[in-house]
Design an enzyme around this catalytic site. Structure first.
Site, mmCIF file in Angstrom:
data_model
loop_
_atom_site.group_PDB
_atom_site.id
_atom_site.type_symbol
_atom_site.label_atom_id
_atom_site.label_comp_id
_atom_site.label_asym_id
_atom_site.label_seq_id
_atom_site.Cartn_x
_atom_site.Cartn_y
_atom_site.Cartn_z
ATOM 1 C CG ASP A 12 -1.954 1.142 1.102
ATOM 2 O OD1 ASP A 12 -2.828 1.066 0.217
ATOM 3 O OD2 ASP A 12 -1.873 2.124 1.862
ATOM 4 C CG HIS A 183 -7.190 6.442 4.456
ATOM 5 N ND1 HIS A 183 -7.303 5.932 3.176
ATOM 6 C CD2 HIS A 183 -8.465 6.632 4.919
ATOM 7 C CE1 HIS A 183 -8.591 5.840 2.865
ATOM 8 N NE2 HIS A 183 -9.308 6.243 3.898
ATOM 9 C CG ASP A 188 -4.855 1.605 4.160
ATOM 10 O OD1 ASP A 188 -5.668 1.585 5.103
ATOM 11 O OD2 ASP A 188 -4.686 2.604 3.435
HETATM 12 N N1 DCM Z 1 -6.136 9.912 -1.969
HETATM 13 C C1 DCM Z 1 -6.583 11.203 -2.191
HETATM 14 N N2 DCM Z 1 -7.937 11.458 -2.143
HETATM 15 C C2 DCM Z 1 -8.812 10.488 -1.903
HETATM 16 C C3 DCM Z 1 -8.372 9.165 -1.673
HETATM 17 C C4 DCM Z 1 -7.001 8.909 -1.698
HETATM 18 O O1 DCM Z 1 -5.776 12.102 -2.417
HETATM 19 N N3 DCM Z 1 -10.116 10.766 -1.875
HETATM 20 C C5 DCM Z 1 -4.679 9.659 -2.032
HETATM 21 C C6 DCM Z 1 -3.998 10.001 -0.728
HETATM 22 C C7 DCM Z 1 -3.702 8.664 -0.111
HETATM 23 C C8 DCM Z 1 -3.547 7.761 -1.321
HETATM 24 O O2 DCM Z 1 -4.474 8.278 -2.277
HETATM 25 O O3 DCM Z 1 -2.499 8.753 0.648
HETATM 26 C C9 DCM Z 1 -3.754 6.297 -1.092
HETATM 27 O O4 DCM Z 1 -5.070 6.053 -0.640
HETATM 28 P P1 DCM Z 1 -5.387 4.951 0.467
HETATM 29 O O5 DCM Z 1 -5.082 5.542 1.810
HETATM 30 O O6 DCM Z 1 -6.832 4.637 0.306
HETATM 31 O O7 DCM Z 1 -4.479 3.808 0.254
HETATM 32 MG MG MG Z 2 -3.484 3.410 2.075
#
Ligand code: DCM
Ligand code: MG
Length: 257
Positions: A12, A183, A188
């Site tokens: 992740d 997150h 994750d």
């Molecule tokens: N992210 C984002 N906006 C969102 C969802 C995710 O900018 N609505 C980006 C920031 C997170 C990355 O994607 O650090 C990875 O997502 P996740 O935490 O779901 O793995």
């Molecule tokens: Mg993540």
């Protein structure tokens, strides 16, 4: 080397934003689990899923040298400020060699697994590797658990929307509670392993059939020509190259420093 895969490396990334923002990585976590442990899971108790006892892990934070967008900051808790305060170096050649050394320790063939990996984590990791004129070791494959679970769980009677297949929604579906943390790259990955374990035999078969060679992953975008970045060694020595001073000053001007 071809499937069946012996090791699954769950991945992740946290980053500065979404695909269109040309994001940079702020955190990476890899957890390697041998096929044996996925075929013989430890079972779950009332307190929730239990993950395999034998796992290798690596988790790294990185200075993205780019503004973390507000939504990414709210989700991940990683900011330009706290990454700088903690003297995190960029995703540099040391990070690349740690990732590659980690993968080389695993029993081959190795398959990376990420949720929505085909669209986000794999292309972004490839971009960060290309930025360092590098790549993963040969023979690595990758599989997207989002795509796999959409295929495996698809039921035309009860069509689910995109959100029904988010990592948190799948965890809730299988374990009747939401993941305790989201997150954060390591959290994750733990959630992803728990979800994978609940459908392990189908997912193992899906990966053996549908995983793609790593080299077929297109980079998310082409990184601009390399600028001097603060290396791990320079961070250790407390040194700051000129370009970095400029970056820190401009982030201060943006109210980040
Ligand atoms: N992210 C984002 N906006 C969102 C969802 C995710 O900018 N609505 C980006 C920031 C997170 C990355 O994607 O650090 C990875 O997502 P996740 O935490 O779901 O793995
Ligand atoms: Mg993540």
């Amino acid at each position: 080397m071809s499937p069946p895969f012996q090791t699954f490396v769950f991945l992740d990334l946290e980053a500065t934003g979404l695909r269109d923002d040309r994001p940079r990585v702020t955190e990476l976590c890899l957890v390697a689990v041998h096929r044996f442990s996925l075929e013989h899971p430890p079972g779950g108790g009332r307190e929730g899923p239990r993950l395999p006892r034998v796992m290798d892990k690596i988790s790294l934070c990185a200075d993205p040298h780019k503004l973390v967008c507000q939504r990414a900051l709210e989700l991940s808790g990683l900011s330009n400020e706290n990454l700088t305060e903690n003297c995190k170096p960029a995703f540099d050649e040391v990070a690349v060699s740690l990732v590659n050394g980690f993968l080389q320790r695993q029993a081959p063939p190795v398959c990376l697994v990420a949720h929505n990996g085909f669209l986000y984590d794999f292309p972004l990791l490839r971009t960060e590797l290309l930025r360092q004129d590098s790549d993963l070791p040969p023979g690595v494959f990758c599989a997207d658990s989002y795509k796999a679970l959409r295929d495996i769980l698809w039921d035309p009677q009860t069509p689910q929307n995109h959100r029904g297949y988010s990592l948190a929604a799948l965890y809730k579906r299988f374990y009747r509670r939401y993941p305790p943390v989201s997150h954060c790259a390591e959290a994750d990955v733990s959630t992803l392993i728990a979800v994978f374990l609940s459908q392990a035999s189908d997912l193992l078969a899906w990966a053996d059939l549908n995983a793609r060679p790593w080299e077929s992953t297109p980079p998310m975008y082409n990184p601009s020509p390399r600028k001097p970045l603060r290396t791990s060694q320079e961070v250790q020595n407390g040194g700051t190259p000129k370009g970095q001073v400029k970056a820190v000053r401009s982030s201060q001007a943006l109210g980040l420093g």
